[in-house]
Design an enzyme around this catalytic site. Structure first.
Site, PDB file in Angstrom:
ATOM      1  N   HIS A 148      -0.965  -1.088  -4.313  1.00 52.21           N
ATOM      2  CA  HIS A 148      -2.271  -0.726  -3.767  1.00 52.21           C
ATOM      3  C   HIS A 148      -2.318   0.784  -3.569  1.00 52.21           C
ATOM      4  CE1 HIS A 148      -5.956  -1.803  -1.544  1.00 52.21           C
ATOM      5  NE2 HIS A 148      -5.633  -0.848  -0.680  1.00 52.21           N
ATOM      6  N   MET A 170     -12.188   4.643  -1.206  1.00 50.75           N
ATOM      7  CA  MET A 170     -12.935   4.767   0.058  1.00 50.75           C
ATOM      8  C   MET A 170     -13.631   6.114   0.007  1.00 50.75           C
ATOM      9  SD  MET A 170     -10.009   3.182   2.530  1.00 50.75           S
ATOM     10  CE  MET A 170      -8.734   3.485   1.309  1.00 50.75           C
ATOM     11  N   ASP A 204      -7.069  -6.479   3.529  1.00 52.00           N
ATOM     12  CA  ASP A 204      -6.416  -5.170   3.654  1.00 52.00           C
ATOM     13  C   ASP A 204      -6.514  -4.650   5.078  1.00 52.00           C
ATOM     14  OD1 ASP A 204      -5.433  -2.599   3.274  1.00 52.00           O
ATOM     15  OD2 ASP A 204      -7.080  -1.937   1.986  1.00 52.00           O
ATOM     16  N   SER A 226       0.840  -1.201   0.000  1.00 55.64           N
ATOM     17  CA  SER A 226       0.000   0.000   0.000  1.00 55.64           C
ATOM     18  C   SER A 226       0.873   1.249   0.000  1.00 55.64           C
ATOM     19  CB  SER A 226      -0.914   0.001   1.223  1.00 55.64           C
ATOM     20  OG  SER A 226      -1.595   1.237   1.269  1.00 55.64           O
ATOM     21  N   MET A 248      -9.148   8.369  -0.396  1.00 58.93           N
ATOM     22  CA  MET A 248     -10.074   8.699   0.698  1.00 58.93           C
ATOM     23  C   MET A 248     -10.637  10.097   0.489  1.00 58.93           C
ATOM     24  SD  MET A 248      -7.765   7.394   3.884  1.00 58.93           S
ATOM     25  CE  MET A 248      -6.860   5.843   3.787  1.00 58.93           C
ATOM     26  N   MET A 255     -11.892  -5.738   4.358  1.00 60.87           N
ATOM     27  CA  MET A 255     -11.121  -4.859   5.249  1.00 60.87           C
ATOM     28  C   MET A 255     -10.950  -5.544   6.604  1.00 60.87           C
ATOM     29  SD  MET A 255     -10.220  -2.152   3.637  1.00 60.87           S
ATOM     30  CE  MET A 255      -9.472  -1.401   5.099  1.00 60.87           C
ATOM     31  N   HIS A 303      -8.150   1.388  -4.521  1.00 63.42           N
ATOM     32  CA  HIS A 303      -9.154   1.149  -3.476  1.00 63.42           C
ATOM     33  C   HIS A 303      -9.843   2.468  -3.162  1.00 63.42           C
ATOM     34  CE1 HIS A 303      -9.730  -0.156   1.053  1.00 63.42           C
ATOM     35  NE2 HIS A 303     -10.879  -0.024   0.423  1.00 63.42           N
ATOM     36  N   ASP A 361      -4.681   3.857  -2.179  1.00 65.41           N
ATOM     37  CA  ASP A 361      -5.829   4.165  -1.328  1.00 65.41           C
ATOM     38  C   ASP A 361      -6.340   5.578  -1.563  1.00 65.41           C
ATOM     39  OD1 ASP A 361      -6.207   1.821   0.419  1.00 65.41           O
ATOM     40  OD2 ASP A 361      -4.166   2.259   1.062  1.00 65.41           O
TER      41      ASP A 361
HETATM   42  C1  DX5 Z   1      -6.640   1.588   5.184  1.00 59.28           C
HETATM   43  C2  DX5 Z   1      -6.133   1.277   3.813  1.00 59.28           C
HETATM   44  C3  DX5 Z   1      -5.033   0.279   3.791  1.00 59.28           C
HETATM   45  C4  DX5 Z   1      -3.779   0.698   4.523  1.00 59.28           C
HETATM   46  C5  DX5 Z   1      -3.144  -0.541   5.054  1.00 59.28           C
HETATM   47  O1  DX5 Z   1      -7.844   2.260   5.111  1.00 59.28           O
HETATM   48  O2  DX5 Z   1      -7.175   0.757   2.998  1.00 59.28           O
HETATM   49  O3  DX5 Z   1      -4.722  -0.118   2.460  1.00 59.28           O
HETATM   50  O4  DX5 Z   1      -2.859   1.387   3.722  1.00 59.28           O
HETATM   51  O5  DX5 Z   1      -2.084  -0.196   5.870  1.00 59.28           O
HETATM   52  P1  DX5 Z   1      -1.437  -1.235   6.905  1.00 59.28           P
HETATM   53  O6  DX5 Z   1      -0.920  -2.403   6.104  1.00 59.28           O
HETATM   54  O7  DX5 Z   1      -0.349  -0.435   7.546  1.00 59.28           O
HETATM   55  O8  DX5 Z   1      -2.514  -1.650   7.863  1.00 59.28           O
HETATM   56 ZN    ZN Z   2      -6.642  -0.092   1.022  1.00 60.84          ZN
END
Ligand code: DX5
Ligand code: ZN
Length: 221
Positions: free
Chosen positions: A33, A68, A177, A10, A37, A139, A66, A35
Site C-alpha cells: 500500500h 489522498m 485502511d 502500508s 498526500m 477509511m 492510495h 499513500d
Molecule cells: C492514512 C493512510 C494509511 C496509513 C495506515 O491516511 O491512508 O494507509 O498508513 O496506517 P496504520 O495502519 O498505522 O493506521
Molecule cells: Zn492508505
C-alpha cells in the site's frame, strides 16, 4: 469463511532509508500500500511518483496506490506509468458526477480503479460506482497519518457495503485502511472486508516477525 483475506502493508510506516530491505521483510503480503498526500486534501505530505518508480523497480508485488490528493485526475497517467497496479482516489476529492468516468479512465489506462471514502462519508455514496470500481477503500481513521486508532463506527458501513455488493452479485472488493491490528482485523473480516491495509501493526514489529503478523491479520493461523 470462504473469502480469502488479502493484506496490504502500508509503506508509510516503513523506514524510507531502507525501503528495499523493509519491502523484503513483508514477502508474505499480497500487495504493498502506497499513500500519496498533498497537504491539501489531507493535512500532511508523504511520498509520490519518484518513490513509486523506485519501489516498482525492486518489487513484483501488486502496488496498491492510495491518492489522498485534490484533483487526482491530473496525476492518473503519471501514477500508472510509474507502476501502479491499483489506483484509488477519494470520492470527496472529485466532482460526484465525474467519479464513474474517472474509474473508467483508470481502467482504460491500464490500472485497476478504486474509490475511497472518509469515515464521515456514507457508504451509500459509492453504491452507484460498485459496478465500475475494482475496490472500495473504506477509511477507518481520518486520512493523513499512520498509527491512529480504529474508528468502530466504520464497521456498519463495511457490513452495508458487503450486503449491497453481494445483493448485486458484483466482484467489487472492500478494502479497509487505518488502525488495523489483530483485534480490529478480526472485526473487519467479520464485517465483510476483503483487503486489510496495515502500517504500524506490520512495520512497527521487528523485521523477522512481520510475515507472521501478516498471517495473524489475515486470520490464517
Ligand atoms: C492514512 C493512510 C494509511 C496509513 C495506515 O491516511 O491512508 O494507509 O498508513 O496506517 P496504520 O495502519 O498505522 O493506521
Ligand atoms: Zn492508505
Amino acid at each position: 469463511m470462504t473469502r480469502r483475506i488479502q493484506i496490504s502493508p502500508s509503506l508509510l510506516s516503513a523506514d524510507f532509508s531502507a525501503l528495499r530491505e523493509d519491502i523484503e521483510t513483508v514477502s508474505g503480503a499480497d500487495m504493498l500500500h502506497f499513500d500519496v498526500m498533498d497537504g491539501h486534501f489531507v493535512p500532511n505530505l508523504s511520498i509520490g511518483i519518484p518513490v513509486l518508480q523506485s519501489v516498482r523497480r525492486v518489487s513484483q508485488k501488486t502496488l496498491d496506490v492510495h491518492l489522498m490528493i485534490e484533483r487526482p485526475e491530473r496525476y492518473f497517467d503519471a501514477f500508472i506509468a510509474a507502476g501502479s497496479d491499483i489506483l484509488t482516489f477519494h470520492l470527496e476529492a472529485v466532482p460526484e458526477a465525474d467519479a464513474a468516468a474517472f474509474l473508467r479512465q483508470i481502467r482504460e489506462k491500464g490500472a485497476l480503479p478504486g474509490v475511497s471514502i472518509r469515515p464521515q462519508t456514507s457508504e451509500e455514496t459509492v453504491f452507484p460506482l460498485l459496478d465500475e470500481a475494482e475496490l472500495i477503500l473504506v477509511m477507518s481513521v481520518n486520512p493523513g497519518f499512520g498509527g491512529q486508532g480504529f474508528m468502530p463506527e466504520t464497521l456498519p458501513k463495511i457490513e452495508s457495503l458487503r450486503r449491497e455488493i453481494d445483493r448485486c452479485g458484483l466482484a467489487c472488493k472492500i478494502e479497509v485502511d487505518g488502525g488495523i491490528n489483530r483485534e480490529t482485523a478480526k472485526l473487519c473480516r467479520e464485517a465483510g472486508a476483503d483487503i486489510l491495509v496495515a502500517g504500524s501493526a506490520v512495520f512497527g514489529r521487528p523485521a523477522l516477525e512481520r510475515n507472521a503478523e501478516i498471517e495473524l491479520l489475515r486470520g490464517g493461523i
